[in-house]
Design a protein around this motif. Sequence first.
Motif, PDB file in Angstrom:
ATOM      1  N   LEU A  26       2.571   2.586  -5.149  1.00  0.00           N
ATOM      2  CA  LEU A  26       2.466   1.326  -4.437  1.00  0.00           C
ATOM      3  C   LEU A  26       2.128   0.204  -5.401  1.00  0.00           C
ATOM      4  O   LEU A  26       1.252   0.358  -6.238  1.00  0.00           O
ATOM      5  CB  LEU A  26       1.365   1.453  -3.382  1.00  0.00           C
ATOM      6  N   ALA A  27       2.844  -0.903  -5.288  1.00  0.00           N
ATOM      7  CA  ALA A  27       2.506  -2.101  -6.056  1.00  0.00           C
ATOM      8  C   ALA A  27       2.358  -3.262  -5.087  1.00  0.00           C
ATOM      9  O   ALA A  27       3.158  -3.427  -4.170  1.00  0.00           O
ATOM     10  CB  ALA A  27       3.575  -2.405  -7.092  1.00  0.00           C
ATOM     11  N   VAL A  28       1.305  -4.026  -5.277  1.00  0.00           N
ATOM     12  CA  VAL A  28       1.030  -5.192  -4.445  1.00  0.00           C
ATOM     13  C   VAL A  28       0.931  -6.388  -5.373  1.00  0.00           C
ATOM     14  O   VAL A  28       0.108  -6.402  -6.286  1.00  0.00           O
ATOM     15  CB  VAL A  28      -0.291  -5.012  -3.661  1.00  0.00           C
ATOM     16  N   LEU A  29       1.794  -7.378  -5.156  1.00  0.00           N
ATOM     17  CA  LEU A  29       1.744  -8.612  -5.918  1.00  0.00           C
ATOM     18  C   LEU A  29       1.197  -9.690  -4.992  1.00  0.00           C
ATOM     19  O   LEU A  29       1.708  -9.883  -3.888  1.00  0.00           O
ATOM     20  CB  LEU A  29       3.132  -8.985  -6.452  1.00  0.00           C
ATOM     21  N   ILE A  30       0.165 -10.360  -5.445  1.00  0.00           N
ATOM     22  CA  ILE A  30      -0.593 -11.260  -4.588  1.00  0.00           C
ATOM     23  C   ILE A  30      -0.611 -12.649  -5.217  1.00  0.00           C
ATOM     24  O   ILE A  30      -0.923 -12.790  -6.403  1.00  0.00           O
ATOM     25  CB  ILE A  30      -2.030 -10.728  -4.418  1.00  0.00           C
ATOM     26  N   LYS A  31      -0.286 -13.664  -4.419  1.00  0.00           N
ATOM     27  CA  LYS A  31      -0.292 -15.033  -4.933  1.00  0.00           C
ATOM     28  C   LYS A  31      -1.710 -15.588  -4.939  1.00  0.00           C
ATOM     29  O   LYS A  31      -2.607 -15.091  -4.255  1.00  0.00           O
ATOM     30  CB  LYS A  31       0.615 -15.924  -4.087  1.00  0.00           C
ATOM     31  N   GLN A  32      -1.868 -16.659  -5.712  1.00  0.00           N
ATOM     32  CA  GLN A  32      -3.179 -17.296  -5.815  1.00  0.00           C
ATOM     33  C   GLN A  32      -3.667 -17.775  -4.456  1.00  0.00           C
ATOM     34  O   GLN A  32      -2.881 -17.990  -3.544  1.00  0.00           O
ATOM     35  CB  GLN A  32      -3.145 -18.440  -6.810  1.00  0.00           C
ATOM     36  N   ASN A  33      -4.980 -17.914  -4.347  1.00  0.00           N
ATOM     37  CA  ASN A  33      -5.664 -18.368  -3.137  1.00  0.00           C
ATOM     38  C   ASN A  33      -5.502 -17.398  -1.971  1.00  0.00           C
ATOM     39  O   ASN A  33      -5.590 -17.795  -0.813  1.00  0.00           O
ATOM     40  CB  ASN A  33      -5.220 -19.778  -2.740  1.00  0.00           C
ATOM     41  N   THR A  34      -5.261 -16.137  -2.257  1.00  0.00           N
ATOM     42  CA  THR A  34      -5.149 -15.104  -1.235  1.00  0.00           C
ATOM     43  C   THR A  34      -6.475 -14.378  -1.115  1.00  0.00           C
ATOM     44  O   THR A  34      -7.120 -14.080  -2.117  1.00  0.00           O
ATOM     45  CB  THR A  34      -4.029 -14.108  -1.613  1.00  0.00           C
ATOM     46  N   GLN A  35      -6.875 -14.106   0.117  1.00  0.00           N
ATOM     47  CA  GLN A  35      -8.103 -13.351   0.369  1.00  0.00           C
ATOM     48  C   GLN A  35      -7.735 -12.030   1.000  1.00  0.00           C
ATOM     49  O   GLN A  35      -6.999 -11.994   1.985  1.00  0.00           O
ATOM     50  CB  GLN A  35      -9.031 -14.130   1.303  1.00  0.00           C
ATOM     51  N   PHE A  36      -8.259 -10.928   0.416  1.00  0.00           N
ATOM     52  CA  PHE A  36      -7.918  -9.616   0.945  1.00  0.00           C
ATOM     53  C   PHE A  36      -9.041  -8.625   0.712  1.00  0.00           C
ATOM     54  O   PHE A  36      -9.943  -8.838  -0.094  1.00  0.00           O
ATOM     55  CB  PHE A  36      -6.616  -9.095   0.331  1.00  0.00           C
ATOM     56  N   LEU A  37      -8.951  -7.510   1.420  1.00  0.00           N
ATOM     57  CA  LEU A  37      -9.896  -6.414   1.328  1.00  0.00           C
ATOM     58  C   LEU A  37      -9.097  -5.128   1.232  1.00  0.00           C
ATOM     59  O   LEU A  37      -8.161  -4.916   2.010  1.00  0.00           O
ATOM     60  CB  LEU A  37     -10.786  -6.385   2.581  1.00  0.00           C
ATOM     61  N   LEU A  38      -9.418  -4.285   0.268  1.00  0.00           N
ATOM     62  CA  LEU A  38      -8.789  -2.982   0.096  1.00  0.00           C
ATOM     63  C   LEU A  38      -9.743  -1.926   0.627  1.00  0.00           C
ATOM     64  O   LEU A  38     -10.928  -1.931   0.301  1.00  0.00           O
ATOM     65  CB  LEU A  38      -8.484  -2.734  -1.386  1.00  0.00           C
ATOM     66  N   ASN A  39      -9.212  -1.010   1.447  1.00  0.00           N
ATOM     67  CA  ASN A  39     -10.067  -0.005   2.069  1.00  0.00           C
ATOM     68  C   ASN A  39      -9.283   1.288   2.225  1.00  0.00           C
ATOM     69  O   ASN A  39      -8.062   1.308   2.074  1.00  0.00           O
ATOM     70  CB  ASN A  39     -10.534  -0.509   3.447  1.00  0.00           C
ATOM     71  N   GLY A  40      -9.975   2.357   2.561  1.00  0.00           N
ATOM     72  CA  GLY A  40      -9.316   3.623   2.838  1.00  0.00           C
ATOM     73  C   GLY A  40      -9.467   4.617   1.708  1.00  0.00           C
ATOM     74  O   GLY A  40     -10.379   4.520   0.882  1.00  0.00           O
ATOM     75  N   THR A  41      -8.539   5.560   1.678  1.00  0.00           N
ATOM     76  CA  THR A  41      -8.558   6.624   0.684  1.00  0.00           C
ATOM     77  C   THR A  41      -7.223   6.630  -0.051  1.00  0.00           C
ATOM     78  O   THR A  41      -6.328   5.844   0.251  1.00  0.00           O
ATOM     79  CB  THR A  41      -8.753   7.992   1.362  1.00  0.00           C
ATOM     80  N   GLU A  42      -7.083   7.569  -0.968  1.00  0.00           N
ATOM     81  CA  GLU A  42      -5.832   7.695  -1.718  1.00  0.00           C
ATOM     82  C   GLU A  42      -4.654   7.971  -0.783  1.00  0.00           C
ATOM     83  O   GLU A  42      -3.550   7.497  -1.013  1.00  0.00           O
ATOM     84  CB  GLU A  42      -5.970   8.834  -2.727  1.00  0.00           C
ATOM     85  N   LYS A  43      -4.885   8.721   0.283  1.00  0.00           N
ATOM     86  CA  LYS A  43      -3.799   9.083   1.196  1.00  0.00           C
ATOM     87  C   LYS A  43      -3.671   8.139   2.384  1.00  0.00           C
ATOM     88  O   LYS A  43      -2.623   8.069   3.006  1.00  0.00           O
ATOM     89  CB  LYS A  43      -3.984  10.512   1.698  1.00  0.00           C
ATOM     90  N   LYS A  44      -4.717   7.444   2.740  1.00  0.00           N
ATOM     91  CA  LYS A  44      -4.693   6.517   3.868  1.00  0.00           C
ATOM     92  C   LYS A  44      -5.247   5.181   3.381  1.00  0.00           C
ATOM     93  O   LYS A  44      -6.447   5.004   3.266  1.00  0.00           O
ATOM     94  CB  LYS A  44      -5.511   7.060   5.031  1.00  0.00           C
ATOM     95  N   THR A  45      -4.332   4.269   3.088  1.00  0.00           N
ATOM     96  CA  THR A  45      -4.692   3.000   2.473  1.00  0.00           C
ATOM     97  C   THR A  45      -4.541   1.861   3.468  1.00  0.00           C
ATOM     98  O   THR A  45      -3.569   1.799   4.210  1.00  0.00           O
ATOM     99  CB  THR A  45      -3.793   2.732   1.242  1.00  0.00           C
ATOM    100  N   PHE A  46      -5.519   0.955   3.447  1.00  0.00           N
ATOM    101  CA  PHE A  46      -5.514  -0.221   4.311  1.00  0.00           C
ATOM    102  C   PHE A  46      -5.747  -1.451   3.439  1.00  0.00           C
ATOM    103  O   PHE A  46      -6.678  -1.496   2.652  1.00  0.00           O
ATOM    104  CB  PHE A  46      -6.642  -0.167   5.343  1.00  0.00           C
ATOM    105  N   LEU A  47      -4.874  -2.433   3.586  1.00  0.00           N
ATOM    106  CA  LEU A  47      -5.080  -3.736   2.967  1.00  0.00           C
ATOM    107  C   LEU A  47      -5.232  -4.743   4.091  1.00  0.00           C
ATOM    108  O   LEU A  47      -4.384  -4.808   4.983  1.00  0.00           O
ATOM    109  CB  LEU A  47      -3.880  -4.127   2.101  1.00  0.00           C
TER     110      LEU A  47
END
Length: 161
Positions: A26-47
């Motif tokens: 998985l690759a996530v490219l995020i632009k400036q001024n973005t607010q996010f939270l990464l959660n979960g496990t290796e097999k169950k991922t939540f952004l």
Amino acid sequence: MWGRGQTPRPCISLAVGYRLNLNRRLAVLIKQNTQFLLNGTEKKTFLSFSFGEFLIGIKRKLGDGESFQVKTPAAVAAVRGTLFWGLSDAESATTYASFGNFISITAAEKTILLEPGEIVKIPFGKAPEESKPSEVPLTFLDTFGINGSIQGLDSLVDLHK
């Protein structure tokens, strides 16, 4: 999901573009001024994105027991293997465009399947609007480049499903 004006804590807020790679799948490219939270496990991922713009590519189809979800104030998107763009705006509405496979999007107890080459807007607190052909050009993906690279995500484009 969270309500309008609420930001999940702890939250990462970026002043510049950013690349997040998770397990080579998985690759996530995020632009400036973005607010996010990464959660979960290796097999169950939540952004969870409270605000901002992102390009997500799942480089291989997820296997049994694996899941990946993107949450915004307006909707939840579940994917198994695809390339898609998202925007969570100042009014807490969300827009998704699919470039590579189907995306299951749920909001206000309604679920739709967004097909490759389609775009949909989800107003905060409402069901997804009718999807339509995307007017987002493939060249737009380059705006997520870091040092000229979008991490090979362009290889996931498949609008002929």
